[in-house]
Design a protein around this motif. Structure first.
Motif, PDB file in Angstrom:
ATOM      1  N   THR A 107      51.746  35.667  49.475  1.00 60.36           N
ATOM      2  CA  THR A 107      50.845  36.098  48.414  1.00 60.36           C
ATOM      3  C   THR A 107      49.531  36.554  49.023  1.00 60.36           C
ATOM      4  OG1 THR A 107      51.864  34.497  46.903  1.00 60.36           O
ATOM      5  CG2 THR A 107      49.696  35.376  46.282  1.00 60.36           C
ATOM      6  N   ARG A 108      49.172  37.812  48.766  1.00 61.38           N
ATOM      7  CA  ARG A 108      47.906  38.365  49.263  1.00 61.38           C
ATOM      8  C   ARG A 108      46.791  38.251  48.235  1.00 61.38           C
ATOM      9  NH1 ARG A 108      51.266  42.528  50.086  1.00 61.38           N
ATOM     10  NH2 ARG A 108      50.052  43.843  48.675  1.00 61.38           N
ATOM     11  N   ASN A 109      47.145  38.431  46.954  1.00 61.44           N
ATOM     12  CA  ASN A 109      46.146  38.323  45.897  1.00 61.44           C
ATOM     13  C   ASN A 109      46.825  38.019  44.565  1.00 61.44           C
ATOM     14  OD1 ASN A 109      47.076  40.995  45.277  1.00 61.44           O
ATOM     15  ND2 ASN A 109      45.444  41.878  46.491  1.00 61.44           N
ATOM     16  N   ILE A 110      46.036  37.466  43.650  1.00 59.02           N
ATOM     17  CA  ILE A 110      46.570  36.960  42.379  1.00 59.02           C
ATOM     18  C   ILE A 110      45.646  37.373  41.233  1.00 59.02           C
ATOM     19  CG2 ILE A 110      47.100  34.874  41.024  1.00 59.02           C
ATOM     20  CD1 ILE A 110      47.485  33.418  43.756  1.00 59.02           C
ATOM     21  N   LEU A 111      46.272  37.766  40.141  1.00 60.81           N
ATOM     22  CA  LEU A 111      45.560  37.954  38.872  1.00 60.81           C
ATOM     23  C   LEU A 111      46.309  37.119  37.842  1.00 60.81           C
ATOM     24  CD1 LEU A 111      43.463  39.350  37.039  1.00 60.81           C
ATOM     25  CD2 LEU A 111      45.070  41.256  36.809  1.00 60.81           C
ATOM     26  N   ALA A 112      45.635  36.138  37.261  1.00 64.27           N
ATOM     27  CA  ALA A 112      46.244  35.265  36.249  1.00 64.27           C
ATOM     28  C   ALA A 112      45.502  35.457  34.934  1.00 64.27           C
ATOM     29  CB  ALA A 112      46.184  33.802  36.698  1.00 64.27           C
ATOM     30  N   ILE A 113      46.254  35.801  33.884  1.00 60.61           N
ATOM     31  CA  ILE A 113      45.676  36.135  32.578  1.00 60.61           C
ATOM     32  C   ILE A 113      46.256  35.200  31.514  1.00 60.61           C
ATOM     33  CG2 ILE A 113      45.465  37.934  30.810  1.00 60.61           C
ATOM     34  CD1 ILE A 113      44.000  38.723  33.346  1.00 60.61           C
TER      35      ILE A 113
END
Length: 164
Positions: A107-113
Motif C-alpha cells: 500500500t502506497r497511499n490510502i483514501l478512506a471515505i
C-alpha cells in the motif's frame, strides 16, 4: 471538480437503483470508485455495530477482511466520521501492515471515505488504495465524499432488504 465527474456519478446512481442486493451493488460501486479517482484497489467495509466489527464483502485482490470497529485507518474513519488521506501509510501507527504482509500487496497511499445512512450514522467506508498518478488529495476526497453521499441511499436500502 469537473462537471463531467458529477454527471458520471449521477448516471452511475441511476444504474444502482435497479439493484437491491448488497452483493450485487458492492462490486459495481468498487469499480466505479476506482475509475473516478484512478486507484488500483477499492475495498468497501460495512459497519456491524452490534458485533463491533468492520467487514468486507468485497476486497480487491484479497479475501474477506474482518477487523475490530476501532482498528486501523478505516476504524479511525468510523470513529471520527471524517475522511482520511494517508499518503505514507507505513509511517502511520493506525495502518494495519499485517494485511499487506498476508496478501503480498504494498500500500502506497490510502483514501478512506465514510458512508452515512439517513440518520448520519456511518454504515460503511470506501477505502481506495494506491492512486496511480501521485498521492490522494483534497480534490479526491471531495469527489469521493460526494460519491459516498450519492450511493448511501442504495446501500442503506440494500442493508434493510437483507434484514427482512
Amino acid at each position: 471538480m469537473s462537471l463531467e465527474i458529477y454527471k458520471r456519478i449521477s448516471d452511475f446512481g441511476k444504474k444502482l437503483t435497479s439493484l437491491d442486493r448488497i452483493e450485487d451493488s458492492l462490486p459495481i460501486i468498487s469499480e466505479e470508485a476506482k475509475a473516478i479517482v484512478n486507484a488500483e484497489r477499492c475495498s468497501i467495509f460495512m459497519v456491524d455495530a452490534k458485533e463491533k466489527m468492520l467487514w468486507t464483502k468485497l476486497s480487491d485482490g484479497i479475501g474477506r477482511i474482518a477487523i475490530a470497529i476501532d482498528s486501523g485507518i478505516v476504524g479511525d474513519t468510523v470513529q471520527t466520521k471524517t475522511a482520511q488521506i494517508v499518503n505514507s501509510p507505513y509511517e502511520d501507527d493506525r495502518f494495519l501492515s499485517k494485511i499487506d504482509q498476508k496478501s503480498g500487496f504494498v500500500t502506497r497511499n490510502i483514501l478512506a471515505i465514510p458512508i452515512f445512512n439517513s440518520r448520519q450514522e456511518v454504515i460503511g467506508i470506501i477505502q481506495l488504495l494506491n492512486k496511480y498518478n501521485g498521492d490522494f488529495d483534497e480534490k479526491d476526497e471531495g469527489i469521493m465524499s460526494f460519491f459516498a453521499n450519492y450511493i448511501s441511499g442504495t446501500l442503506e436500502l440494500a442493508l434493510l432488504m437483507e434484514k427482512k
